[in-house]
Scaffold this active site. Structure first.
Site, PDB file in Angstrom:
ATOM      1  CG  ASN A  13      39.507  31.213  41.370  1.00  0.00           C
ATOM      2  OD1 ASN A  13      39.364  31.897  40.532  1.00  0.00           O
ATOM      3  ND2 ASN A  13      38.712  31.556  42.469  1.00  0.00           N
ATOM      4  NE  ARG A  14      34.596  31.768  41.650  1.00  0.00           N
ATOM      5  CZ  ARG A  14      33.437  32.492  41.582  1.00  0.00           C
ATOM      6  NH1 ARG A  14      32.517  31.953  40.920  1.00  0.00           N
ATOM      7  NH2 ARG A  14      33.232  33.927  41.557  1.00  0.00           N
ATOM      8  CB  ILE A  16      35.121  29.485  31.789  1.00  0.00           C
ATOM      9  CG1 ILE A  16      33.777  29.108  31.400  1.00  0.00           C
ATOM     10  CG2 ILE A  16      35.768  29.217  30.440  1.00  0.00           C
ATOM     11  CD1 ILE A  16      32.971  30.194  30.557  1.00  0.00           C
ATOM     12  CG  ASP A  50      40.153  42.866  42.486  1.00  0.00           C
ATOM     13  OD1 ASP A  50      39.657  43.355  41.619  1.00  0.00           O
ATOM     14  OD2 ASP A  50      39.394  42.726  43.455  1.00  0.00           O
ATOM     15  CE1 TYR A 142      29.472  38.816  31.350  1.00  0.00           C
ATOM     16  CE2 TYR A 142      27.824  38.153  29.657  1.00  0.00           C
ATOM     17  CZ  TYR A 142      28.784  38.104  30.588  1.00  0.00           C
ATOM     18  OH  TYR A 142      29.445  36.738  30.198  1.00  0.00           O
ATOM     19  CE  LYS A 146      32.254  38.738  29.237  1.00  0.00           C
ATOM     20  NZ  LYS A 146      33.464  38.341  29.573  1.00  0.00           N
TER      21      LYS A 146
END
Ligand code: NDP
Length: 236
Positions: A13-14, A16, A50, A142, A146
């Site tokens: 929805n936004r 990338i 979600d 984070y 990844k």
């Protein structure tokens, strides 16, 4: 994958994710995206989901497949971040980032692979990050999530390769989106200064590489980590 095939982009929805969804739609794919609250404009099939909730993901993919057909390409893009020095990290923040970025991605992959194995074709593309291998101060959690995606992708690639399914990671460098809006200007300048191309990426530059991995030209690429980082992470 066939250009009228079904693509699902989580968090399409936004940022990338939206650029990726737009690129596939432009090229004629049937594109489904997930959103939580804010639907974008665009010719997409939109499902509210979600990634921290397995049922929500399973139901979303069931709905997409019922209405559009079996998933051929899944782009596991939804992610979150909250920078903090390690010693100040709260459990609640660590758990939230891990639950979204790592667990969330695994939930989507687990469900997607079912249909792809049955149909003996598919492309799974995780959106990782340059920091997964390079590391970054303030991003212990984070970066862990990844890096975790690389192990996940490579394990899955070995598991499903014989069924014609490829699994890869695209690892962007710095892209201007809501996620990076809050970075201190000095930090942004430092990142750009360390990037050989001397600039940040546009979301469409990430989308182009994702699109390539879903193309027939990428049929023999699996278990790869493709940097799209202007050279920031080279050597890692
Ligand atoms: P944004 O913050 O702009 O967008 C994040 C997207 O993830 C939104 O669509 C958001 O949905 C979705 N999302 C977050 N949490 C959940 C959740 N629990 N369930 C479902 N959807 C969720 O980030 P970017 O576009 O920049 O990032 C996209 C991906 O690219 C992320 O995985 C990020 O880690 C990665 N990346 C980004 C880089 C950058 O420089 N921007 C660099 C390297 C990697 P909602 O609108 O509902 O919040």
């Amino acid at each position: 994958m066939s250009v009228n095939g079904v693509v699902f982009v989580t968090g399409g929805n936004r940022g990338i994710g939206l650029a990726i969804a737009q690129r596939f739609a432009l090229d004629g794919f049937k594109v489904a995206i997930s959103y939580r609250e804010n639907k974008p404009t665009g010719d997409f099939y939109m499902v509210k989901a979600d990634v921290t909730d397995s049922k929500s993901i399973d139901n979303a993919i069931d709905e997409i497949e019922k209405n559009l057909g079996p998933l051929e390409v899944v782009v596991i893009n939804a992610g979150t971040n909250k920078d903090s020095l390690a010693m100040r990290l709260e459990d609640v923040d660590m758990e939230s980032i891990i639950n979204t970025n790592l667990m969330g991605s695994l939930r989507v992959a687990r469900r997607s692979v079912k249909s792809m194995m049955k149909n003996r074709k598919g492309r799974i593309i995780f959106i990782g990050s340059v920091v997964g291998l390079l590391g970054s101060p303030g991003q212990m959690v984070y970066a862990s999530t990844k890096a975790g995606l690389i192990g996940a992708a490579r394990s899955l690639a070995r598991e499903v390769g014989s069924r014609g399914v490829t699994v890869n990671v695209v690892a962007p460098g710095y892209v201007d989106t809501d996620m990076t809006n809050d970075l201190e200007p000095a930090r942004k300048e430092m990142i750009t200064a360390n990037t050989p191309l001397g600039r940040t990426a546009s979301a469409s530059e990430i989308a182009g590489v994702v699109r390539f991995l879903a193309s027939d030209d990428a049929s023999y690429i699996t278990g790869a980590v493709i940097p799209v980082d202007g050279g920031l992470g080279m050597g890692h």
